[in-house]
Each structure stands twice: as structure tokens, then as C-alpha cells.
Design a protein around this motif. Structure first.
Motif, PDB file in Angstrom:
ATOM      1  N   ARG A  64       8.932  14.443   4.654  1.00  0.00           N
ATOM      2  CA  ARG A  64       8.193  13.250   5.053  1.00  0.00           C
ATOM      3  C   ARG A  64       8.629  12.100   4.157  1.00  0.00           C
ATOM      4  N   GLU A  65       9.242  11.073   4.744  1.00  0.00           N
ATOM      5  CA  GLU A  65       9.686   9.900   4.003  1.00  0.00           C
ATOM      6  C   GLU A  65       8.718   8.741   4.247  1.00  0.00           C
ATOM      7  N   LEU A  66       8.406   8.027   3.198  1.00  0.00           N
ATOM      8  CA  LEU A  66       7.503   6.893   3.301  1.00  0.00           C
ATOM      9  C   LEU A  66       8.072   5.696   2.563  1.00  0.00           C
ATOM     10  N   MET A  67       7.827   4.511   3.107  1.00  0.00           N
ATOM     11  CA  MET A  67       8.080   3.266   2.396  1.00  0.00           C
ATOM     12  C   MET A  67       6.734   2.678   1.987  1.00  0.00           C
ATOM     13  N   VAL A  68       6.659   2.226   0.751  1.00  0.00           N
ATOM     14  CA  VAL A  68       5.407   1.687   0.205  1.00  0.00           C
ATOM     15  C   VAL A  68       5.704   0.365  -0.488  1.00  0.00           C
ATOM     16  N   SER A  69       4.949  -0.666  -0.148  1.00  0.00           N
ATOM     17  CA  SER A  69       5.041  -1.941  -0.859  1.00  0.00           C
ATOM     18  C   SER A  69       3.936  -1.998  -1.900  1.00  0.00           C
ATOM     19  N   VAL A  70       4.290  -2.430  -3.110  1.00  0.00           N
ATOM     20  CA  VAL A  70       3.309  -2.538  -4.193  1.00  0.00           C
ATOM     21  C   VAL A  70       3.255  -3.988  -4.649  1.00  0.00           C
ATOM     22  N   VAL A 158      -1.964  -3.344  -5.572  1.00  0.00           N
ATOM     23  CA  VAL A 158      -2.152  -3.026  -4.157  1.00  0.00           C
ATOM     24  C   VAL A 158      -0.962  -2.223  -3.647  1.00  0.00           C
ATOM     25  N   ALA A 159      -1.240  -1.086  -3.013  1.00  0.00           N
ATOM     26  CA  ALA A 159      -0.180  -0.251  -2.438  1.00  0.00           C
ATOM     27  C   ALA A 159      -0.342  -0.203  -0.926  1.00  0.00           C
ATOM     28  N   GLY A 160       0.611  -0.796  -0.196  1.00  0.00           N
ATOM     29  CA  GLY A 160       0.588  -0.799   1.262  1.00  0.00           C
ATOM     30  C   GLY A 160       1.517   0.280   1.798  1.00  0.00           C
ATOM     31  N   ILE A 161       0.957   1.224   2.570  1.00  0.00           N
ATOM     32  CA  ILE A 161       1.718   2.380   3.034  1.00  0.00           C
ATOM     33  C   ILE A 161       2.250   2.149   4.447  1.00  0.00           C
ATOM     34  N   GLU A 162       3.548   2.389   4.618  1.00  0.00           N
ATOM     35  CA  GLU A 162       4.147   2.414   5.955  1.00  0.00           C
ATOM     36  C   GLU A 162       4.117   3.860   6.444  1.00  0.00           C
TER      37      GLU A 162
END
Length: 373
Positions: A64-70, A158-162
Motif C-alpha cells: 500500500r503506497e500513500l502520498m502525504v502532505s505535511v 497538519v498531515a493530509g493523506i492521499e
């Protein structure tokens, strides 16, 4: 679940200018409202791989691959502005809407943001409270940028999960851009339950990785974590709140519930903020908020609605849509973002920082659009 997904797909078309578009190649780049807090804002992007979990949406993918903006408070507001979405993501979104044939494919990639890419973080003894963001189905994590930048400017990390394959387009560092796969077989109650499980697993994994990161661990106060979700992300936050002890409080921004009841009652601080269709039912079939509300049993809870709001009034679509020449929502986009920022920040300040926020106690003359139930 079905209505939520349809609304998200339609809103994504609106975001990029579908319908009676007036956009032209000479149109200025869209812009988000600036954050209002005292801190400059930085943003970094993480590529995370959960090697112990196969992807739930694409058979054969063993990880499972995820991109996360912090987003985070930064030392200063100098440096390259953080990009809203990648050019590949922008192009895929626009290509999917026939009415946008004359719109430059990089339009959304040029959206003005206020965070600076990878600038040094402002350190704080004990770390910053953490807010996890989960977007709506089909919507990129970027659509919550105006909220993320506001929270970071006010002293939150803040961590925004894709949620990969639940977004219309997700670009990875090696240049791959994958598209939406979740729910292609049709929207069912079983799918709704699966989405909640997948997002819970994604969120738990991201929290684990932030905890293990030498860089982010020292910037986060792990005793103060909240989750804010929009649409499907909001209902996922509600279901995750009683399941993960690390999350102390949660906000659902206009997310309908599917399943309609949590596995265990929601006892921690919880707020629902939605459009007028989420008001309590006065007769006939009960809505999902009516069914869910009795299972919110904690000492602190709020059910609020905003007059004139639509499903996308609580995220960036509210301000980007009219800039592209599309019809406005009944409530002005800048105003709806202002309201969302005010009430969610007050919630975070109260439950993560222990600051009294009378705005949450009763209706306010400053925000007459907001109704308490």
C-alpha cells in the motif's frame, strides 16, 4: 455512500471548470485565501510504503503506497511556494471533463498557495499538536489546502493523506500517476464499510510512520492529535475516533455515514459541520446524521449546519469554482471557508490546546449562518 461519491465527482468537475465554463488560456491562475494565523507555513511531501499490507483496491499490488502532505509552522515565509497539485494530476483531472478542452492542462497546478516548500520548521518545546486530514472520495488531499494552511499558521502540524486509488489522480515521486479505482463496481453498503476500514488502516499507518520519523517525531506532540475529514473522510474520522486511542477529537465536514452506526459509541469530543440538508429530520425517513447522532455519547459534542452551504462549501472548491467563471454556491466561497476555518480552529484550540472558545457554546452574531442543533 453513493450520494457522497456522486457529489464528489460532480464537484471535481466544478473545481476544474465543467459546465458553462468561461475559462480561457489567458485566465489568471486560481488562488486560495491566505491563512490568517501568526506563523509562516511550510509544506513537505512524504511517500510512504506499507509493505505489510496489500493494496485493497488493485489486485496484485502487494504494498500500500500513500502520498502525504505535511504542513507546519515555519521559521520564515521565504522560499518556493508549495505546488497545489502536480501537472500530471491537473492534466488528468481536466482531461476527464469534455467542457475543458480549451483549458490549459496545468491550470490547477498553478493555483496560488501560501505554504513554502520544504522550508525549515519552527520548533516548539514539546512539539505541535497534530491534525490529520482525510479528503472526500475522488478528491485529492490538495482540496483541503486552505484549511491545512490555516491550521499550520495557528500552531498545528497538519498531515493530509492521499488515499491511493480513492482519488482521481495521485502522482508518486517516480513519475507514476494512478487514478480512481475504488468502487468501480458500484456503490454499496459493503463498499462504505470497506472505505472506512481502509482509511482507518491508512491513518493508523501514517501516525505510526510519523511517530518513527526522527524528523517529524520531535515536531509533534503525540498526546494531542485530532482528525478532520470531509465527506467520506468525515465519516471515516467519526468511525476511527472510538477505534484509535491516539486520536483525541474529530470533526466531520458534511460526510454522510455508511455504515450509519459506529462499532462502538463515540465518547471523545466530536463535531459535525454540514450543509442544511444535514439538519435533523422533522418527519419521514431519517438521514444518516439522525441515525448516527444517538451513538455520540461523550460529554462534548456539536451538530452544526451552515445556511447557504453546499457539500463542497467546506473545502477549496468553494473559492476556486467562481474564480473559473462557474456559478457560485448560495453562500460566498470566501465566507464559507472563513466559517469553516473559524469553527474547526476553535474546536482544535479547545480540545488540543485547552483554550476556551465561546464560539462553540451558542449561536454567534458574527456567524449568523451557523445553526446549532
Amino acid at each position: 455512500m453513493r450520494k457522497t461519491v456522486i457529489a464528489s465527482v460532480l464537484a471535481l468537475s466544478a473545481l476544474t471548470g465543467a459546465g458553462p465554463a468561461n475559462a480561457t488560456t489567458s485566465a489568471p491562475a486560481p488562488a486560495l485565501p491566505p491563512p490568517t494565523g501568526e506563523h509562516a507555513v511550510g509544506r513537505s511531501v512524504m511517500h510512504l510504503i506499507d509493505s505489510g499490507r496489500p493494496d485493497p483496491w488493485v489486485a496484485g499490488r502487494k504494498e500500500r503506497e500513500l502520498m502525504v502532505s505535511v504542513w507546519y509552522p515555519a521559521r520564515e515565509a521565504e522560499g518556493e511556494p508549495a505546488r497545489y497539485v502536480t501537472p500530471q494530476e491537473s492534466a488528468l483531472i481536466i482531461k476527464g471533463v469534455p467542457q475543458l478542452k480549451d483549458v490549459p492542462p496545468d491550470t490547477l497546478a498553478r493555483t496560488k498557495t501560501y505554504a513554502r516548500a520544504d522550508v525549515p520548521a519552527l520548533k516548539r518545546k514539546g512539539g505541535w499538536p497534530l491534525v490529520v486530514l482525510s479528503p472526500g472520495m475522488t478528491l485529492p488531499r490538495a482540496t483541503m489546502t486552505s484549511l491545512a494552511e490555516e491550521f499550520a499558521s495557528r500552531g498545528y502540524l497538519v498531515a493530509g493523506i492521499e488515499h491511493t486509488y480513492e482519488s482521481v489522480a495521485t502522482t508518486f515521486p517516480d513519475g507514476r500517476t494512478v487514478t480512481f479505482e475504488a468502487g468501480r463496481g458500484g456503490q454499496t453498503p459493503e463498499l462504505g464499510a470497506k472505505v472506512a476500514r481502509v482509511r482507518a488502516a491508512d491513518t493508523a499507518f501514517v501516525l505510526d510512520r510519523l511517530d518513527r520519523s526522527k524528523h517529524w517525531n520531535r515536531l509533534i506532540d503525540e498526546t494531542r492529535i485530532a482528525m478532520v475529514g470531509h465527506s467520506v473522510g468525515g465519516q471515516s474520522a467519526a468511525h476511527l475516533l472510538p477505534a484509535d486511542k491516539r486520536i483525541k477529537a474529530a470533526v466531520n465536514l458534511d460526510g454522510s455515514y455508511n455504515p450509519a452506526t459506529p462499532a462502538t459509541p463515540v465518547k471523545r469530543p466530536f463535531m459535525m459541520l454540514g450543509n442544511p440538508r444535514q439538519e435533523p429530520s422533522t418527519g419521514g425517513e431519517k438521514g444518516s446524521w439522525d441515525l448516527f447522532w444517538p451513538h455520540v455519547t461523550g460529554d462534548w459534542k456539536r451538530w452544526l449546519t451552515v445556511r447557504g452551504a453546499e457539500h463542497m462549501s467546506f473545502i477549496d472548491c468553494a473559492v476556486l469554482q467562481p474564480q473559473l467563471g462557474l456559478p457560485k454556491y448560495p453562500i460566498d466561497g470566501e465566507r464559507s471557508i472563513e466559517i469553516t476555518r473559524a469553527y474547526v480552529t476553535a474546536f482544535l484550540d479547545l480540545h488540543l490546546k485547552g483554550k476556551r472558545r465561546p464560539l462553540l457554546d451558542r449561536p454567534s452574531a458574527g456567524y449568523p449562518e451557523v445553526r446549532f442543533w
